[in-house]
Design a protein around this motif. Structure first.
Motif, short mmCIF file in Angstrom:
data_model
loop_
_atom_site.label_atom_id
_atom_site.label_comp_id
_atom_site.label_asym_id
_atom_site.label_seq_id
_atom_site.Cartn_x
_atom_site.Cartn_y
_atom_site.Cartn_z
N ARG A 97 0.82 -1.22 0.00
CA ARG A 97 0.00 0.00 0.00
C ARG A 97 0.85 1.27 0.00
NH1 ARG A 97 -2.45 0.38 4.79
NH2 ARG A 97 -4.14 1.72 4.03
N TYR A 98 2.16 1.13 0.06
CA TYR A 98 3.04 2.31 0.04
C TYR A 98 2.91 3.01 -1.32
CZ TYR A 98 7.31 5.11 0.66
OH TYR A 98 8.21 6.14 0.78
N PRO A 99 2.72 4.33 -1.32
CA PRO A 99 2.46 5.02 -2.58
C PRO A 99 3.72 5.24 -3.41
CG PRO A 99 2.51 6.59 -0.79
CD PRO A 99 2.62 5.22 -0.16
N SER A 100 3.51 5.53 -4.67
CA SER A 100 4.58 6.08 -5.50
C SER A 100 4.76 7.54 -5.10
CB SER A 100 4.22 5.98 -6.98
OG SER A 100 4.08 4.64 -7.38
N ILE A 101 5.97 7.90 -4.70
CA ILE A 101 6.26 9.27 -4.28
C ILE A 101 7.19 9.91 -5.30
CG2 ILE A 101 7.24 10.73 -2.48
CD1 ILE A 101 6.49 8.63 -0.43
N PHE A 102 6.74 11.00 -5.88
CA PHE A 102 7.51 11.70 -6.90
C PHE A 102 8.04 13.02 -6.31
CE2 PHE A 102 4.61 8.97 -9.14
CZ PHE A 102 5.38 8.45 -10.16
N VAL A 103 9.34 13.28 -6.46
CA VAL A 103 9.95 14.47 -5.87
C VAL A 103 10.76 15.23 -6.91
CG1 VAL A 103 10.06 13.47 -3.55
CG2 VAL A 103 12.00 13.20 -5.08
N ILE A 104 10.73 16.54 -6.78
CA ILE A 104 11.64 17.42 -7.52
C ILE A 104 12.23 18.42 -6.53
CG2 ILE A 104 10.47 17.22 -9.75
CD1 ILE A 104 9.16 19.95 -9.17
N PRO A 105 13.40 18.96 -6.82
CA PRO A 105 13.94 20.04 -5.99
C PRO A 105 13.22 21.35 -6.31
CG PRO A 105 15.65 18.99 -7.36
CD PRO A 105 14.31 18.58 -7.89
N LEU A 135 23.11 20.03 -4.89
CA LEU A 135 23.56 18.79 -4.25
C LEU A 135 22.39 17.90 -3.85
CD1 LEU A 135 26.45 20.15 -2.01
CD2 LEU A 135 26.66 18.63 -3.98
N LEU A 136 21.20 18.46 -3.78
CA LEU A 136 20.04 17.65 -3.42
C LEU A 136 19.77 16.58 -4.47
CD1 LEU A 136 17.65 17.03 -1.59
CD2 LEU A 136 16.34 18.79 -2.78
N GLU A 137 20.15 16.82 -5.73
CA GLU A 137 19.85 15.87 -6.78
C GLU A 137 20.43 14.49 -6.48
OE1 GLU A 137 19.37 16.10 -11.44
OE2 GLU A 137 21.43 16.52 -10.85
N GLU A 138 21.70 14.43 -6.12
CA GLU A 138 22.32 13.14 -5.83
C GLU A 138 21.68 12.50 -4.60
OE1 GLU A 138 24.15 9.73 -5.96
OE2 GLU A 138 24.21 11.23 -7.56
N ALA A 139 21.33 13.30 -3.62
CA ALA A 139 20.68 12.76 -2.44
C ALA A 139 19.30 12.18 -2.78
CB ALA A 139 20.54 13.85 -1.37
N LEU A 140 18.59 12.83 -3.67
CA LEU A 140 17.29 12.30 -4.09
C LEU A 140 17.47 11.03 -4.91
CD1 LEU A 140 15.32 15.55 -5.00
CD2 LEU A 140 15.15 14.17 -2.92
N LEU A 141 18.51 10.97 -5.72
CA LEU A 141 18.77 9.74 -6.47
C LEU A 141 19.13 8.58 -5.54
CD1 LEU A 141 20.73 11.26 -9.48
CD2 LEU A 141 18.47 10.18 -9.57
N TYR A 179 12.78 10.18 -8.31
CA TYR A 179 13.28 11.50 -8.69
C TYR A 179 12.67 11.85 -10.04
CZ TYR A 179 16.56 15.23 -9.83
OH TYR A 179 17.12 16.44 -10.18
N ALA A 180 11.93 12.95 -10.11
CA ALA A 180 11.11 13.22 -11.29
C ALA A 180 11.67 14.30 -12.20
CB ALA A 180 9.69 13.62 -10.86
N HIS A 181 12.63 15.12 -11.76
CA HIS A 181 13.08 16.23 -12.59
C HIS A 181 13.68 15.74 -13.91
CE1 HIS A 181 14.98 19.84 -14.02
NE2 HIS A 181 16.16 19.24 -14.00
N GLY A 182 13.21 16.34 -15.00
CA GLY A 182 13.74 16.03 -16.32
C GLY A 182 13.40 14.64 -16.81
#
Length: 334
Positions: free
Chosen positions: A93-101, A108-114, A124-127
């Motif tokens: 039941r855990y949802p799909s969670i989509f994040v962008i900075p 530096l958040l990009e690598e942490a989100l990856l 990670y949804a950006h681009g």
């Protein structure tokens, strides 16, 4: 449009609680590392177990810095740990969670989100153009299929219920100095108080030519050509579209060189993208005060419903919507 009114009706006409939902979603933005907002978000995800959750940028109390130290890194690690525990509790039941900075988060958040994506915490949804809830994107099919969300509810669903997500984090030039997530909008035009993306601070390496000549409009066009059908597309942006209730800034009476500042500070590239592509739903943040100034958190651009989850109060603003019927969307301050 007031906070209690949507195109085609209001929550009082279509109570969300009476609608079981096929693809229920939560959208939040601009949490800015406030612990209470994260507490409420994680509680809501655990209580409601939606199909998808969208986080629209400006997630942290400030940009991540090298060395993985400081308040922003601590907040990010704490959030990952809590969501990992929630994933274990919710199971399938855990949802799909989509994040962008957002523009305040730093590169530096990009690598942490990856890293969080590799752990299965979020996507990670950006681009990127992603399938929602792991469903395959198809144009035609010969037989019905059942989505995970519908399966959980014991509801039949055919292949017309497949959705995709397009994410884009960048914003047009601002007066702020951090530029990792800023791009020229449709040209190299700058407002009277804006700092060029070329002249500000970058916390990660960048290509000067790409910064000088790249635009949000070109970026979005490169993404758009990969999408055969926008009718079931969710767009996750940090910036709002220009010249609407979602991009109204508190700049009343501000004058530079005897010229009043524009009260609307959204992206023309995003506006044109929505007008030409007509996604099902478009999600936005960035301009915190816009809902308070205009009384609106939703606008309709052609057939597209555009929501903002930005909020300039202490509460968490949450948009609840169902992709099967997004006109029933509701906004709550929790």
């Amino acid at each position: 449009m007031t906070p209690t009114e949507l195109p085609g009706g209001s929550p009082s006409d279509h109570p969300g609680s009476d609608h079981p939902g096929v693809v229920p979603c939560l959208f939040v933005s601009d949490l800015h590392g406030q612990p209470r907002r994260y507490d409420r978000l994680i509680e809501l995800v655990g209580d409601e177990a939606p199909s998808a959750v969208f986080l629209g940028g400006d997630l942290l109390p400030g940009p991540l810095l090298a060395g993985r130290e400081g308040q922003a890194w601590t907040m990010l690690q704490t959030t990952r740990t809590r969501l990992a525990a929630l994933k274990r509790d919710l199971g399938h039941r855990y949802p799909s969670i989509f994040v962008i900075p957002g523009n305040d988060d730093g590169g530096l958040l990009e690598e942490a989100l990856l890293e969080g994506e590799r752990e299965g915490i979020w996507r990670y949804a950006h681009g990127r153009i992603s399938d929602l809830d792991g469903w395959s994107r198809i144009e035609h099919c010969d037989r019905p299929s059942v989505s995970p969300a519908a399966q959980r509810r014991g509801e039949p669903q055919d292949c017309a219920r497949l959705y995709t997500v397009l994410g884009y984090a960048c914003v047009p030039p601002t007066p702020f100095l951090l530029k990792d997530w800023e791009r020229y909008d449709v040209s190299r035009y700058l407002g009277p108080v804006d700092v060029s993306p070329e002249d500000g601070i970058h916390l990660i390496p960048f290509d000067p030519e790409a910064v000088r000549y790249g635009t949000m409009e070109n970026d979005l066009e490169r993404l758009a050509v990969q999408v055969p059908d926008f009718r079931r597309m969710v767009c996750l942006f940090h910036a709002p579209p220009s010249d609407c209730d979602l991009d109204r800034a508190a700049l009343d009476g501000r004058v530079v060189d005897h010229v009043p500042l524009d009260l609307h500070v959204g992206s023309l590239a995003i506006r044109r993208f929505i007008e030409s592509r007509q996604p099902l739903v478009s999600l936005h943040g960035h301009i915190h005060e816009a809902p308070r100034l205009t009384g609106a958190w939703c606008v309709k651009i052609g057939r597209t419903l555009a929501f903002t989850a930005a909020h300039d109060g202490p509460e968490l603003a949450v948009i609840r919507f169902d992709l099967a019927d997004p006109q029933r969307a509701e906004r709550a301050l929790v």
